[in-house]
Design an enzyme around this catalytic site. Structure first.
Site, mmCIF file in Angstrom:
data_model
loop_
_atom_site.group_PDB
_atom_site.id
_atom_site.type_symbol
_atom_site.label_atom_id
_atom_site.label_comp_id
_atom_site.label_asym_id
_atom_site.label_seq_id
_atom_site.Cartn_x
_atom_site.Cartn_y
_atom_site.Cartn_z
ATOM 1 N N SER A 178 0.839 -1.196 0.000
ATOM 2 C CA SER A 178 0.000 0.000 0.000
ATOM 3 C C SER A 178 0.883 1.257 0.000
ATOM 4 C CB SER A 178 -0.871 -0.036 1.270
ATOM 5 O OG SER A 178 -2.026 0.726 1.123
ATOM 6 N N PRO A 179 0.393 2.354 -0.566
ATOM 7 C CA PRO A 179 1.213 3.579 -0.571
ATOM 8 C C PRO A 179 1.526 4.058 0.845
ATOM 9 C CG PRO A 179 -0.930 3.933 -1.671
ATOM 10 C CD PRO A 179 -0.879 2.502 -1.251
ATOM 11 N N TYR A 227 -7.921 14.021 0.266
ATOM 12 C CA TYR A 227 -7.091 14.848 -0.613
ATOM 13 C C TYR A 227 -7.952 15.424 -1.748
ATOM 14 C CZ TYR A 227 -3.452 13.166 2.378
ATOM 15 O OH TYR A 227 -2.701 12.908 3.502
ATOM 16 N N CYS A 258 3.532 7.210 2.701
ATOM 17 C CA CYS A 258 4.283 8.481 2.709
ATOM 18 C C CYS A 258 5.526 8.360 3.569
ATOM 19 C CB CYS A 258 3.433 9.596 3.328
ATOM 20 S SG CYS A 258 2.180 10.225 2.249
HETATM 21 C C1 LIG Z 1 3.179 5.971 7.340
HETATM 22 C C2 LIG Z 1 1.960 5.870 6.475
HETATM 23 C C3 LIG Z 1 1.904 6.583 5.274
HETATM 24 C C4 LIG Z 1 0.797 6.463 4.418
HETATM 25 N N1 LIG Z 1 0.803 7.099 3.207
HETATM 26 C C5 LIG Z 1 -0.206 6.902 2.331
HETATM 27 C C6 LIG Z 1 -0.150 7.428 1.017
HETATM 28 O O1 LIG Z 1 0.831 8.037 0.589
HETATM 29 N N2 LIG Z 1 -1.221 7.222 0.214
HETATM 30 C C7 LIG Z 1 -2.310 6.496 0.615
HETATM 31 O O2 LIG Z 1 -3.260 6.330 -0.150
HETATM 32 N N3 LIG Z 1 -2.355 5.951 1.850
HETATM 33 C C8 LIG Z 1 -1.342 6.123 2.692
HETATM 34 N N4 LIG Z 1 -1.372 5.518 3.920
HETATM 35 C C9 LIG Z 1 -2.447 4.576 4.229
HETATM 36 C C10 LIG Z 1 -1.983 3.149 3.901
HETATM 37 O O3 LIG Z 1 -1.714 3.003 2.533
HETATM 38 C C11 LIG Z 1 -3.028 2.106 4.322
HETATM 39 O O4 LIG Z 1 -4.195 2.322 3.582
HETATM 40 C C12 LIG Z 1 -3.326 2.178 5.818
HETATM 41 O O5 LIG Z 1 -2.145 2.260 6.571
HETATM 42 C C13 LIG Z 1 -4.142 0.973 6.279
HETATM 43 O O6 LIG Z 1 -3.474 -0.229 5.970
HETATM 44 P P1 LIG Z 1 -2.553 -1.020 7.066
HETATM 45 O O7 LIG Z 1 -3.432 -1.291 8.255
HETATM 46 O O8 LIG Z 1 -2.130 -2.258 6.336
HETATM 47 O O9 LIG Z 1 -1.387 -0.134 7.424
HETATM 48 C C14 LIG Z 1 -0.289 5.650 4.797
HETATM 49 C C15 LIG Z 1 -0.258 4.972 6.021
HETATM 50 C C16 LIG Z 1 0.861 5.058 6.843
HETATM 51 C C17 LIG Z 1 0.896 4.256 8.136
#
Ligand SMILES: Cc1cc2nc3c(=O)[nH]c(=O)nc-3n(C[C@H](O)[C@H](O)[C@H](O)COP(=O)(O)O)c2cc1C
Length: 369
Positions: free
Chosen positions: A23-24, A183, A26
């Site tokens: 997943s993306p 966004y 940042c």
């Molecule tokens: C450090 C961090 C940065 C993230 N940056 C982005 C991003 O650039 N674009 C986006 O769509 N989601 C972003 N997210 C959300 C994640 O892609 C993901 O949807 C969210 O963390 C839930 O999934 P997980 O429980 O597997 O972490 C970010 C999440 C985290 C923790």
């Protein structure tokens, strides 16, 4: 055993070797504030490719300078950035993964501090900028944005188109339009952020117009072979006043007609104080609803941390693939580990790491189930 999670998925001409995708995420790590990805990004994304991910998605990558979330976020609005991405893409390909880029514009949630160094809007003297949005409504205590005019909206569509062109030149296989998490494109979709009365606001068709223009333009640039994803927030978690799952299902059908191939389903982010019922796989039902009701492929994301949980989601048809964020950061070799736990014999353990593979270790109790 043949695992659903480790069954390849082909979209248009691109095949991902499995359905466990990055997943993306940042990183706020362009220290020069020039939007050029660095060695940090190479190692961060490269390690997931080495770890066996089927697809590695870049973090939100700005299509215009003022589309960055923070001054430290990467972009793809110039050739220097494109060339830096090309090096990263080349490494991802060398490890057998699909390289995807998330094209983004932060709108009113731009010009912020990085998570670990402050809150709210960065002033101009520290590298910040005046933000734009559909309407002059601030996000929480961030600076009030300027409402975009016709010319500004046209520049956004052009920005996405040019960014898509550069992304393809850099070698990316898959393009994703970021329309989630509050966004810019999500701001246009949601009645909580878009109070315009012109053709870019009002009823659902007006609020969805900018996203559809962007998706059509990106498809035009991408041609027929390149898969195009759209990340959406399926709900603002503010019902009935906000953006809802029913709205998302309708727009997902329009996105399919406009040339999108897959809806990357997340939720929230439009307002700072929504109550979100998080828990394991809490956004999966949204992905399933979009997949079943809109007839478009959909992925799930959010608190998917375990091989068997991910396997069950894909095997039961709740999602076509899963995106994983934080668990990948905890363990960049998550797919190698998941394959072992599922008893799947994958052929892409990096040869340099063969001596570390679990299969060469003496069996322990949990390995025998
Ligand atoms: C450090 C961090 C940065 C993230 N940056 C982005 C991003 O650039 N674009 C986006 O769509 N989601 C972003 N997210 C959300 C994640 O892609 C993901 O949807 C969210 O963390 C839930 O999934 P997980 O429980 O597997 O972490 C970010 C999440 C985290 C923790």
């Amino acid at each position: 055993m043949t695992s659903a999670l480790f069954t390849p998925l082909t979209l248009r001409t691109v095949e991902a070797r499995n359905r466990l995708w990055v997943s993306p995420l940042c990183q706020y790590s362009c220290e020069a504030q020039d939007g050029v990805p660095t060695d940090w990004h190479l190692v961060h994304l490269g390690s997931f490719a080495r770890g066996g991910a089927g697809l590695v998605m870049s973090e939100a990558t700005a299509v215009l300078p003022e589309g960055r979330i923070s001054p430290w976020c990467p972009g793809i609005w110039n050739d220097e950035q494109r060339d830096a991405w090309a090096r990263i893409v080349s490494f991802i390909h060398g490890q057998g993964a699909v390289a995807a880029i998330q094209l983004a514009h932060a709108g009113r949630k731009g010009s912020t501090h990085r998570e670990w160094s402050g809150r709210g809007t960065v002033p101009a003297e520290e590298g910040g900028w005046p933000t734009v949005a559909p309407s002059a409504i601030a996000f929480g205590d961030y600076a009030e944005p300027t409402a975009l005019d016709e010319e500004g909206i046209a520049a956004i569509v052009d920005g996405f188109g040019e960014a898509a062109r550069r992304a393809l030149e850099a070698g990316f296989d898959v393009l994703e339009v970021h329309a989630a998490h509050g966004y810019l494109l999500h701001q246009f979709l949601s009645p909580l952020a878009n109070t315009r009365t012109d053709r870019w606001g009002g009823a659902l068709v007006g609020r969805a117009r900018l996203l559809l223009h962007v998706v059509r333009r990106v498809r035009e640039v991408a041609g027929p072979d390149v898969p195009l994803f759209v990340r959406v927030s399926a709900t603002d978690w503010v019902e009935p006043a906000g953006w809802t799952l029913d709205d998302t299902v309708t727009v997902a059908q329009w996105l399919r007609e406009a040339g999108a191939d897959l809806v990357d389903t997340s939720t929230g982010g439009l307002i700072p104080d929504a109550t979100i019922p998080t828990g394991p796989g809490y956004q999966v039902p949204h992905a399933t609803a979009i997949r079943e009701r809109s007839g478009i492929a959909a992925t799930a994301v959010g608190m998917i941390v375990d091989a068997r949980q991910a396997e069950a989601l894909v095997a039961s048809g709740k999602a076509d693939a899963v995106f994983v964020g934080r668990e990948f950061m905890r363990d960049p070799h998550l797919p190698l580990r998941a394959a072992h736990e599922l008893g799947e014999d994958i052929g892409y353990w990096p040869p340099q790491y063969t001596r570390a593979s679990w299969r060469s270790r003496p069996a322990v109790a949990h390995e025998e189930d």
